[in-house]
Design an enzyme around this catalytic site. Structure first.
Site, mmCIF file in Angstrom:
data_model
loop_
_atom_site.group_PDB
_atom_site.id
_atom_site.type_symbol
_atom_site.label_atom_id
_atom_site.label_comp_id
_atom_site.label_asym_id
_atom_site.label_seq_id
_atom_site.Cartn_x
_atom_site.Cartn_y
_atom_site.Cartn_z
ATOM 1 C CE LYS A 136 11.007 34.317 56.169
ATOM 2 N NZ LYS A 136 11.584 35.444 56.885
ATOM 3 C CE LYS A 145 16.282 34.303 57.153
ATOM 4 N NZ LYS A 145 15.988 35.495 56.334
ATOM 5 C CD GLU A 200 13.399 32.189 54.490
ATOM 6 O OE1 GLU A 200 14.123 32.556 55.433
ATOM 7 O OE2 GLU A 200 13.034 32.944 53.582
HETATM 8 P P1 13P Z 1 11.377 38.678 51.965
HETATM 9 O O1 13P Z 1 10.041 38.766 52.656
HETATM 10 O O2 13P Z 1 11.907 39.994 51.495
HETATM 11 O O3 13P Z 1 11.395 37.602 50.922
HETATM 12 O O4 13P Z 1 12.426 38.255 53.069
HETATM 13 C C1 13P Z 1 12.083 37.315 53.997
HETATM 14 C C2 13P Z 1 13.290 36.640 54.460
HETATM 15 O O5 13P Z 1 13.571 36.618 55.636
HETATM 16 C C3 13P Z 1 14.137 35.980 53.464
HETATM 17 O O6 13P Z 1 15.030 35.124 54.101
#
Ligand code: 13P
Length: 325
Positions: A217, A134, A175
């Site tokens: 994401k 990630k 993300e």
């Molecule tokens: P939240 O769902 O708390 O926003 O966290 C997800 C996440 O992995 C942020 O990088």
């Protein structure tokens, strides 16, 4: 089917989702302190052990994203976290970015760092049992922001990260988080999220990232958390799906939302409402952090006697999100 595509599809299919337990040492420490737990390495380990040993977790969770510290720690039974997750049939993921830092010349905006040495780190995580990774970019909405340079710098870093992961055999979770902070409208969030995702997919294409071997994401399209006008669940669901339809190619196997500070039950309702907006070319699931583990942390508060109740709080959220799919 390529190996990357198989992992990506495993992460997003069969009514399961991803649990983000990869808070950095700093963030995890302040979350522990906020519930009265001393922020030591051992307490972070104990808390993460509580999470991954939650009964029947694998029925609703396909993958757990770990932080580097946890990735190298062991459970009380002597198994490393990646080994233990593998025993359960849950994929082990690793957060590989090293955090969002002020962008030069644009101090209120951030650029996510962590590309240096990433090729070697990916090899090491694969050797230790990692299957996916990630990287979180953050985009802020405010007066005159996001700037074009902050968006470009962040999507470029995301694409370089994704390419390095795929080269080394990890599925990249990509993300780009447009933050909820602020008083902006739903329409503004939709405009910014659309622009960011469009530029992201241009950059992924330029850097020859295989779209069938990623998981996207994104944030849901919501109004700013301090906006006086909060949209309905149906409005969030339809604005989010409209944004994704306009920007995300059908070759992406799945989209796993972050929760971003939404109340856990609300994030679940939004996810559920989107499933009814057929036809969707990708799987839509969750990759929540706070919306999954927040109630468990509040319940636990560092007390062994609260352990079972805390695990039930996590399990309840995980089951509700799986059902919402
Ligand atoms: P939240 O769902 O708390 O926003 O966290 C997800 C996440 O992995 C942020 O990088």
């Amino acid at each position: 089917m390529s190996a990357l595509n198989k992992i990506a599809r495993t992460l997003v299919s069969n009514r399961r989702g991803i649990l983000a337990a990869d808070e950095s040492i700093g963030t995890m420490s302040s979350r522990l302190e906020s519930v009265g737990v001393e922020a030591t390495e051992e307490n972070r380990r104990i808390y993460r052990e509580l999470i991954v040993t939650t009964p029947r977790l694998s029925e609703s969770v396909s993958g757990v994203i770990l932080a580097d510290e946890t990735f190298h720690q062991k459970l009380s039974n002597g198994r490393t976290f990646p080994e233990y997750l593998d025993d359960l049939g849950i994929l082990a993921g690793i957060k590989v970015d090293t955090g969002a830092k002020p962008l030069a010349g644009a101090l209120e905006e951030k650029i996510t760092e962590g590309l240096d040495g990433l090729r070697e780190r990916v090899k090491e995580y694969v050797r230790l049992g990692g299957t996916f990774a990630k990287w979180r970019a953050v985009i802020t909405i405010g007066d005159n922001v996001p700037s074009a340079r902050a968006v470009r710098a962040n999507v470029h870093a995301l694409a370089r990260y994704a390419g390095l992961c795929q080269e080394g055999g990890l599925v990249p979770i990509v993300e780009p988080e447009v933050l909820m902070d602020g008083s902006h409208s739903l329409a503004k969030c939709q405009e910014v999220t659309t622009a960011v995702l469009a530029e992201l997919f241009e950059e992924l294409d330029l850097l020859q990232v295989e779209l069938d071997g990623i998981v996207l994401k994104p944030n849901m399209v919501v109004a700013g958390s301090s906006s006086p006008e909060q949209p309905t669940v149906a409005e969030v669901a339809s604005a989010t799906v409209e944004t994704l339809r306009a920007t995300v190619p059908a070759s992406v196997p799945g989209i796993a939302f972050l929760s971003g500070g939404q109340k856990p039950e609300v994030a679940t309702e939004h996810l559920g409402a989107m499933q009814h907006l057929d036809p969707l070319p990708w799987e839509l699931t969750y990759s929540f952090g706070r919306a999954l583990v927040g109630p468990a942390l509040e319940t636990w508060r560092g007390e062994e006697s609260n352990r079972a109740a805390a695990q039930k709080a996590l399990s309840d959220r995980a089951v509700a999100n799986a059902a919402a799919r």
